[in-house]
Design a protein around this motif. Structure first.
Motif, mmCIF file in Angstrom:
data_model
loop_
_atom_site.group_PDB
_atom_site.id
_atom_site.type_symbol
_atom_site.label_atom_id
_atom_site.label_comp_id
_atom_site.label_asym_id
_atom_site.label_seq_id
_atom_site.Cartn_x
_atom_site.Cartn_y
_atom_site.Cartn_z
ATOM 1 N N GLU A 189 37.862 19.783 -86.742
ATOM 2 C CA GLU A 189 37.824 18.752 -85.697
ATOM 3 C C GLU A 189 38.451 19.245 -84.396
ATOM 4 O O GLU A 189 37.958 18.942 -83.306
ATOM 5 C CB GLU A 189 38.528 17.456 -86.153
ATOM 6 C CG GLU A 189 38.621 16.475 -84.993
ATOM 7 C CD GLU A 189 38.881 15.040 -85.368
ATOM 8 O OE1 GLU A 189 39.146 14.771 -86.553
ATOM 9 O OE2 GLU A 189 38.818 14.181 -84.465
ATOM 10 N N TRP A 224 35.906 21.354 -82.756
ATOM 11 C CA TRP A 224 34.781 20.534 -82.295
ATOM 12 C C TRP A 224 35.156 19.763 -81.031
ATOM 13 O O TRP A 224 34.366 19.660 -80.094
ATOM 14 C CB TRP A 224 34.336 19.569 -83.396
ATOM 15 C CG TRP A 224 33.250 18.650 -82.926
ATOM 16 C CD1 TRP A 224 31.941 18.959 -82.734
ATOM 17 C CD2 TRP A 224 33.408 17.273 -82.560
ATOM 18 N NE1 TRP A 224 31.273 17.857 -82.263
ATOM 19 C CE2 TRP A 224 32.133 16.820 -82.154
ATOM 20 C CE3 TRP A 224 34.484 16.400 -82.542
ATOM 21 C CZ2 TRP A 224 31.916 15.507 -81.732
ATOM 22 C CZ3 TRP A 224 34.280 15.095 -82.122
ATOM 23 C CH2 TRP A 224 33.004 14.650 -81.718
ATOM 24 N N HIS A 249 36.261 17.711 -98.535
ATOM 25 C CA HIS A 249 37.645 17.697 -98.041
ATOM 26 C C HIS A 249 38.373 18.900 -98.628
ATOM 27 O O HIS A 249 38.301 19.140 -99.832
ATOM 28 C CB HIS A 249 38.346 16.399 -98.455
ATOM 29 C CG HIS A 249 39.695 16.250 -97.830
ATOM 30 N ND1 HIS A 249 40.806 16.898 -98.309
ATOM 31 C CD2 HIS A 249 40.111 15.562 -96.743
ATOM 32 C CE1 HIS A 249 41.854 16.595 -97.544
ATOM 33 N NE2 HIS A 249 41.457 15.788 -96.595
ATOM 34 N N PRO A 278 34.474 2.426 -95.488
ATOM 35 C CA PRO A 278 35.229 2.003 -96.690
ATOM 36 C C PRO A 278 34.368 1.847 -97.941
ATOM 37 O O PRO A 278 34.880 1.833 -99.051
ATOM 38 C CB PRO A 278 35.831 0.664 -96.264
ATOM 39 C CG PRO A 278 35.963 0.755 -94.785
ATOM 40 C CD PRO A 278 34.788 1.577 -94.331
ATOM 41 N N ASN A 336 35.723 5.399 -91.186
ATOM 42 C CA ASN A 336 37.059 5.783 -91.646
ATOM 43 C C ASN A 336 37.699 6.798 -90.707
ATOM 44 O O ASN A 336 37.023 7.616 -90.097
ATOM 45 C CB ASN A 336 36.981 6.437 -93.037
ATOM 46 C CG ASN A 336 36.535 5.471 -94.101
ATOM 47 O OD1 ASN A 336 36.681 4.259 -93.941
ATOM 48 N ND2 ASN A 336 35.989 6.004 -95.184
ATOM 49 N N ASP A 374 41.182 9.396 -90.897
ATOM 50 C CA ASP A 374 42.350 9.841 -91.643
ATOM 51 C C ASP A 374 42.857 11.146 -91.043
ATOM 52 O O ASP A 374 42.407 11.573 -89.983
ATOM 53 C CB ASP A 374 42.032 9.982 -93.147
ATOM 54 C CG ASP A 374 40.965 11.022 -93.436
ATOM 55 O OD1 ASP A 374 40.648 11.834 -92.541
ATOM 56 O OD2 ASP A 374 40.432 11.029 -94.557
ATOM 57 N N LEU A 375 43.795 11.764 -91.734
ATOM 58 C CA LEU A 375 44.440 12.968 -91.229
ATOM 59 C C LEU A 375 43.442 14.091 -90.996
ATOM 60 O O LEU A 375 43.608 14.924 -90.119
ATOM 61 C CB LEU A 375 45.473 13.416 -92.274
ATOM 62 C CG LEU A 375 46.741 14.089 -91.815
ATOM 63 C CD1 LEU A 375 47.423 13.312 -90.719
ATOM 64 C CD2 LEU A 375 47.665 14.256 -93.019
ATOM 65 N N TYR A 376 42.383 14.134 -91.787
ATOM 66 C CA TYR A 376 41.452 15.249 -91.685
ATOM 67 C C TYR A 376 40.397 15.025 -90.610
ATOM 68 O O TYR A 376 39.986 15.976 -89.951
ATOM 69 C CB TYR A 376 40.770 15.504 -93.039
ATOM 70 C CG TYR A 376 39.904 16.744 -93.006
ATOM 71 C CD1 TYR A 376 40.489 18.009 -92.999
ATOM 72 C CD2 TYR A 376 38.520 16.664 -92.936
ATOM 73 C CE1 TYR A 376 39.718 19.151 -92.936
ATOM 74 C CE2 TYR A 376 37.733 17.805 -92.872
ATOM 75 C CZ TYR A 376 38.340 19.037 -92.879
ATOM 76 O OH TYR A 376 37.576 20.175 -92.812
ATOM 77 N N ALA A 377 39.953 13.797 -90.467
ATOM 78 C CA ALA A 377 38.858 13.555 -89.532
ATOM 79 C C ALA A 377 39.008 12.183 -88.881
ATOM 80 O O ALA A 377 39.111 11.176 -89.582
ATOM 81 C CB ALA A 377 37.514 13.641 -90.254
ATOM 82 N N SER A 378 39.019 12.168 -87.571
ATOM 83 C CA SER A 378 39.058 10.902 -86.843
ATOM 84 C C SER A 378 37.698 10.217 -86.986
ATOM 85 O O SER A 378 36.718 10.839 -87.425
ATOM 86 C CB SER A 378 39.323 11.159 -85.355
ATOM 87 O OG SER A 378 38.191 11.798 -84.784
ATOM 88 N N GLU A 417 35.744 9.368 -84.645
ATOM 89 C CA GLU A 417 34.811 10.003 -83.708
ATOM 90 C C GLU A 417 34.174 11.255 -84.335
ATOM 91 O O GLU A 417 32.964 11.460 -84.293
ATOM 92 C CB GLU A 417 35.587 10.386 -82.435
ATOM 93 C CG GLU A 417 34.722 10.980 -81.347
ATOM 94 C CD GLU A 417 35.562 11.642 -80.245
ATOM 95 O OE1 GLU A 417 36.788 11.839 -80.459
ATOM 96 O OE2 GLU A 417 35.003 11.966 -79.196
ATOM 97 N N TYR A 418 35.033 12.066 -84.947
ATOM 98 C CA TYR A 418 34.539 13.305 -85.557
ATOM 99 C C TYR A 418 33.711 13.018 -86.804
ATOM 100 O O TYR A 418 32.681 13.644 -87.059
ATOM 101 C CB TYR A 418 35.728 14.201 -85.880
ATOM 102 C CG TYR A 418 35.351 15.512 -86.535
ATOM 103 C CD1 TYR A 418 34.493 16.408 -85.910
ATOM 104 C CD2 TYR A 418 35.872 15.863 -87.782
ATOM 105 C CE1 TYR A 418 34.164 17.619 -86.495
ATOM 106 C CE2 TYR A 418 35.561 17.072 -88.380
ATOM 107 C CZ TYR A 418 34.690 17.942 -87.737
ATOM 108 O OH TYR A 418 34.375 19.131 -88.332
ATOM 109 N N GLN A 438 47.263 8.197 -97.892
ATOM 110 C CA GLN A 438 46.901 8.564 -96.526
ATOM 111 C C GLN A 438 45.439 8.290 -96.194
ATOM 112 O O GLN A 438 45.121 7.686 -95.175
ATOM 113 C CB GLN A 438 47.276 10.037 -96.326
ATOM 114 C CG GLN A 438 47.072 10.574 -94.947
ATOM 115 C CD GLN A 438 45.665 11.006 -94.694
ATOM 116 O OE1 GLN A 438 45.069 10.640 -93.694
ATOM 117 N NE2 GLN A 438 45.088 11.762 -95.618
#
Lengths: 776, 287, 153
Positions: A762, A765, B188, B221, B257, B259-263, B265-266, C121
């Motif tokens: 990300e 990107w 992930h 979700p 959704n 989270d920490l890995y992907a906003s 937008e992304y 999380q």
């Protein structure tokens, strides 16, 4: 006559038991009547404990005892061995008493007949906390306005330290240009496959305590735990069974180790604690954790004039064994493999409401290499020169060794050009750069990263170590001719049972399988230091080698006596003693050994038996080095990274077992990829550790790793008779900058010169997307 | 990592399991592989008093063709789906999804029914189940109830299963004409769950898209059918332009959704790109 | 973690506001709120069973209403502690007229700690949004019910 094995890739003798599940880790040791301990840990990052009510927990069937901070006040503080001027050392006790300082801080421990009962009881303990404001970021926490963690100090600054040589101000002034860059080294979790674990058994009659614990330093741990418990050191036997990895996280003395011993002494029963993975994330040390500012001065032709690194180092809330010392290793290695006339590091060690940082594979040196390598890339980008050229320009020449750095070190030996040239050739660097030109014309984001590194290993001379830098070995030839090696360098996955056996086997002319390497039991093995800092082989292995020389000297005298010749005429090869004075006569080491043990006919005044001990004190560190090259392509639509090549040429001096060397390099590079791309211990703005399990904390998996093309050069170290330098940490030191460099290089068309790890898709990107949008 | 104490009952038949569930009601959880349930129990996020294990009920483990449908028993493991010759031949989307699911241990023990009933927002199966327009058969003392996949996933970790019901079978309608299927996902790096997972089931006739099923997981979700993607395909020639235009609607109308890995937008971007890739692969398989 | 949004509910603002500070209404609308007892001026103790699907925890909570400016603004603060950890949520609610209906614009901050923070999380944000959604859905039906009452009576 056994074949020589040193230098050959023989398979690890440890592996069959490991692969078959027949090895014994702490949790595999079962004693009758064992009690089980489970901790209640703080769920707040910073809070005052107003009260703790353990009544309900104590009443639960099966619960034997519940202890809180005040119950265990007699246990001495958790030790910190680092001595720095004006260091503020918090009183670090086994359990929290008035305040908690981080999520995971142990508050109470329940001891019960079963794990389940202990765990159930933990939920019944009621703690009334008063939350306090938190200090989390090492840079902000150093500010006078930050909430203070340890009130008695009035500040979160644990220490300030300046090191380095040369006039840095003048050096930066004399530069044609100075580049500055802020740089982050995020916190990482070591994640040994085996979590920590302790089994304690007290024998009240003998007043002896035996502690089984998963550690890298059995003897040092014994000494420190004995001090914490106020008991005679020689009444404490510490056994380190199989250790499922440490990566530095078990180069420590933890509260739980002393606490289990103490509980067993209170209850006169064995007690066991096995750390869970979530506990491991919260309460086993983390690595890295620095926010730094680089200033690098250079001439137009790329010659470096000076490097300054101002760094805020995240200590966490307490010190563990070496916490404040780790950034000093960063300072030592800031010269990288370059001639930099003036270097200065200014460290501000800062307390934060987090778990302690400490040694994690590389321990301060990956930070240094990353700083220097990023700096060199910035210089190359600024001068529009090839990063390889800038590196080569600043290398010391092979005839300049021992090479003195402005950080006060003497690099033992090196041929940085040699490793670089080999790696460039393996990667076909010129072609890669051409391919990159083509790719860029086609709009593809291809990047090439080169890192040339040097590391400091074989820790180390005692003068430079907090508690001795030597290592010990005893070598015995048993009456049947079998060889027993007792090493103080207790391994935790390095394969020392194999490599030490190779050394002993070759030196004594026996087979590798005739040698048994024993380690990790303080009642059996002479005092030793342990395995860390890429020292096992170079220091511990040398001790084995030297003990054997002593032993052979004695055996030679016995052989001469038995052959009835003068000892000066004796020589030993391939397991046999021969004499230049008695052609055709020979006697094997086995025969000599038997004679030494039956002791019917020995030279006058000679003691029976055949054993020797050596305590090897190295005169210098060793300095392995190498070149890593990463080639990546980044997907413009998603920021996803595709590794196209990974080439590494490492020089760890003389290789005893190339297969072990490769294994270490593989593992190190993989952990580097973890740091560069995935790993980050994340505390949220309340100090909650939100990468709390392996569902969120991403360790690299086999499918994420490209094929690694490995090569090596061999520049022997003059520091020890084996010529070995050490290789345990090379991968984590050399690889990270190469990977980041490749990704930054791929994004260079967007004006990118530096990015902070982890380089998640990300992040990439967003850069591509924003810049593309901006351009459109 | 020590669960609260619980009773364990290995049901010998589906009828016994139904009656045990009727007896223990909310105190009970069905164990159908356990790769989500047991970790949650070890963390004490879930503390059922009784576990009813379906693991020994052989009658719930099958893959067969019947009444023009594919029928998969709830206790069929991911590995069995992955390696089924029948499925590889007639519904390759399912093996392709299974291959990308979890790791070897999860695939060996985890079951399709367990995963679908748990309805993790990032699980792989719901995407495929939706894309295939599957039906879920829930059974209870009251008998069987057939639920359309589109109304099965209610919200995060919540399905249309009612108290007392056990997911018994998954039914996939038989294909008409040529079909092209694909499952692609962004894994992930820690959990292996789908950051974005896209399952596509296309049918075409004479170069035109006859029907399109696009199921997306990980993005929202709950897994969903990307209706605007599907409508962008139906009736059209499946050329690159059409696929790309349709894929742009992958995250239309859903909460995305973050989270920490992907906003969010992304994630939306990933959903678009991976939907296009899935469509391209599926379309190429029509030939 | 932030949650924010705007919800239009078909009820006049004065009525809407009165409902939003009514503990009986709040108990019905706060997801999983099983009981609520007054402990002080605009302060309540509550028992919440909150979670998603089968993953639920019981929380002993306090609910307080702060910065009340009728009929346009107040702050709802909910803090709960339980076996799975703790939850702290605070939301500023701003009410404006939208014809005969009311727009409730909310911005809130949710923090969780303990077990739920360390393992949840990837689902926390979605859970928070979902619970906020449920709150307003219940509120909407409550207002509908209230609107019916006078007509029926």
């Amino acid at each position: 006559m056994a074949e020589k094995t040193v230098g050959k890739p023989i398979k690890r003798t440890e592996d069959p038991r490991l692969i078959q599940g027949l090895a014994h880790y702490v949790d595999d040791i079962r004693l009758p009547d064992t009690l089980h301990a489970v901790f209640l840990r703080s769920i707040y990052a910073h809070a005052r404990i107003k009260s703790i009510d353990t009544t309900a927990a104590q009443k639960l069937p099966g619960v034997v005892a519940v202890y809180t901070g005040k119950d265990v006040a007699k246990i001495g503080p958790v030790p910190c061995a680092a001595a720095l001027p004006d260091l503020k050392v918090p009183d670090h006790r086994a359990l929290a008493s008035t305040k908690v300082y981080f999520v995971g801080h142990p508050v109470a421990v329940v001891v019960a007949e079963s794990k389940s009962a202990a765990r159930d009881a933990v939920d019944l303990i009621e703690v009334d906390y008063q939350e306090l404001p938190v200090a989390l970021d090492e840079e902000k926490a150093a500010d006078a306005k930050s909430p203070v963690i340890h009130e008695q100090f009035g500040t979160n600054v644990a220490y300030k330290l300046t090191a380095g040589e040369g006039d840095i101000e003048a050096a930066l002034k004399s530069a044609d240009q100075v580049i500055k860059q802020r740089i982050l080294h995020k916190r990482l979790a070591p994640i040994a496959m085996e979590t920590r674990g302790v089994l304690a058994r007290y024998y009240p009659g003998e007043q002896e305590l035996t502690l089984w614990t998963s550690t890298q330093i059995p003897h040092l741990c014994r000494t420190q735990v004995a001090i914490m418990l106020g008991m005679p050191e020689n009444k404490l036997r510490l056994i380190t069974p199989e250790v499922g990895g440490g990566f530095g996280s078990k180069l420590n003395v933890y509260a739980e180790e002393a606490l289990m011993g103490w509980i067993s002494m209170q209850l006169n029963r064995p007690v066991k604690w096995i750390e869970g993975r979530r506990e491991n994330m919260q309460a086993t040390i983390h690595g890295r954790g620095q926010t730094g500012y680089i200033e690098i001065g250079f001439k137009k032709d790329g010659t470096l004039t000076g490097l300054r690194y101002n760094v805020f180092a995240d200590m966490g809330s307490y010190f563990q064994l070496l916490t404040p010392a780790i950034p000093t290793l960063t300072g030592l290695m800031l010269s990288g493999c370059y001639k930099i006339p003036a270097i200065q590091i200014n460290v501000t060690g800062v307390f934060t409401n987090k778990m302690s940082t400490d040694a994690y594979r590389g321990a301060g040196r990956p930070e240094a290499t990353y700083v220097v390598e990023r700096a060199l890339d910035l210089v190359a980008a600024e001068l529009k020169k090839d990063p390889v050229e800038v590196r080569r320009k600043n290398f010391p020449q092979p005839n300049e060794f021992p090479f003195k750095t402005a950080t006060g070190l003497f690099y033992d030996s090196g041929n940085y050009q040699g490793a670089l040239d080999k790696a460039l050739k393996m990667a076909d660097y010129t072609k890669l750069r051409q391919d990159q030109q083509t790719a860029r014309k086609e709009g593809r984001l291809m990047g090439i990263g080169v890192s040339t590194y040097v590391e400091i290993c074989a820790l180390g001379p005692s003068a430079a170590m907090p508690a001795g830098g030597w290592e010990s070995a005893t070598v015995r030839v048993e009456p049947t001719g079998k060889v027993t090696v007792l090493t103080g360098a207790s391994p935790h996955g390095q394969g020392e049972e194999t490599s030490f056996a190779q050394i002993a086997a070759d030196e004594l002319g026996v087979g590798v399988n005739d040698v048994t390497v024993i380690h990790g039991d303080t009642a059996i093995v002479q005092y030793g230091i342990g395995t860390f800092g890429s020292r096992g082989l170079a220091v511990g292995g040398t001790a084995v080698y030297l003990a054997i020389q002593k032993l052979k000297d004695k055996a030679g005298k016995i052989a001469a006596h038995l052959l009835q010749v003068d000892a000066s005429t004796i020589s030993f090869a391939e397991g046999k003693f021969t004499s230049s004075a008695a052609a055709g006569k020979q006697i094997t080491i086995q025969e000599v050994t038997l004679a030494a043990h039956v002791a019917k006919s020995l030279p006058e005044d000679m003691e029976p038996g055949l054993a020797a001990t050596s305590f090897f004190e190295p005169k210098n560190f060793t300095f392995p080095f190498g070149t890593h090259i990463a080639v990546v392509e980044i997907n413009k639509e998603t920021g996803e990274i595709d590794f196209q090549r990974y080439v590494a040429v490492d020089d760890c001096g003389k290789q005893i077992n190339p297969m072990l060397v490769e294994g270490q390099i593989h593992g190190g590079i993989v952990q580097s990829m973890g740091q560069a791309l995935y790993e980050e211990v994340v505390y949220d703005d309340q100090g909650q550790l939100i990468t709390g399990t392996l569902m969120d904390y991403a360790l690299p998996k086999a499918i994420m790793i490209p094929h690694l093309e490995l090569g090596s050069t061999e520049t022997p170290s003059p520091v020890n008779p084996l010529g070995a330098k050490g290789v345990g940490e090379a991968g984590t030191i050399g690889a990270t900058p190469a990977i980041v460099s490749a990704i930054v290089d791929a994004l260079a068309p967007y004006g990118v010169r530096h990015l902070d790890m982890p380089l998640k898709p990300e992040v990439l990107w967003q850069i591509i997307n924003k810049k593309s949008a901006g351009a459109a | 990592m020590i669960p609260a104490s619980f009773d364990y009952i290995a049901a010998k038949s589906l009828d016994e399991a139904i009656s045990l569930l009727a007896t223990h009601k909310d105190d009970a959880k069905i164990l159908a592989g356990g790769h989500s349930l047991l970790p949650a129990m070890k963390l004490r996020l879930m503390q059922p008093k009784v576990l009813i294990d379906l693991g020994r009920i052989k009658e719930l483990s099958y893959i067969k063709e019947e009444a023009g449908q594919l029928r998969i028993g709830a206790m069929t493991t991911h590995f069995q789906v992955e390696t089924s010759d029948l499925l590889r031949r007639v519904c390759p989307l399912l093996p392709e999804t299974a291959t990308q699911l979890g790791d070897m241990q999860v695939r060996n023990k985890g079951t399709i029914g367990g995963s679908v009933a748990h309805s993790d927002p990032a699980a792989d199966w719901p995407a495929a189940i939706l894309a295939l327009d599957a039906e879920i058969v829930a059974t209870s003392a009251r008998g069987d109830r057939v639920i359309k996949a589109t109304s099965f996933f209610v919200e995060m970790l919540t399905t249309a299963l009612e108290p007392g019901e056990i997911l018994r079978e998954i039914r996939i309608p038989g294909g008409k004409g040529k079909s092209g299927q694909a499952y692609v996902k962004v894994r992930h790096p820690a959990s292996g769950f789908a950051v974005v997972g896209v399952a596509v089931n296309l049918a075409a006739d004479g170069g035109k898209c006859q029907s399109a099923g696009v199921g997306i997981t990980g993005v929202s979700p709950k897994a969903y059918r990307a209706a605007n993607v599907e409508s962008g395909l139906k009736g059209n020639a499946l050329d690159a332009k059409t696929l790309s235009a349709a894929a742009a609607h992958a995250a239309d109308g859903v909460d995305i959704n973050s989270d920490l890995y992907a906003s969010a937008e992304y994630r939306k971007q990933l959903a678009t790109v991976y939907t296009r890739r899935a469509l391209e692969i599926a379309a190429s398989r029509l030939k | 973690m932030k949650i924010e949004g705007t919800q239009k509910i078909d009820a006049p603002r004065a009525l809407m506001f009165a409902a939003l500070i009514d503990p009986a209404v709040l108990q019905k609308c706060i997801p999983g709120c099983e009981q609520m007892e007054k402990t002080g001026e605009n302060q309540y103790s509550a028992k919440l069973t909150a979670g998603v699907g089968p993953v639920k925890g019981v929380f002993n909570a306090t609910v307080s209403l702060e910065d009340i400016i009728a009929p346009e603004h107040y702050k709802l603060v909910v803090e709960g502690k339980g076996q799975p950890g703790f939850v702290k949520g605070s939301g500023e609610l701003n009410l404006t007229d939208a014809g005969s209906a009311t727009d409730i614009q909310y911005t809130g901050e949710v923090n969780v700690g303990g077990l739920i923070a360390s393992v949840g999380q990837r689902m926390i944000q979605a859970t928070a949004n979902m619970l906020a959604g449920r709150f307003f859905k219940s509120l909407e039906s409550e207002m509908k019910a209230q609107a019916k009452l006078p007509a029926d009576s």
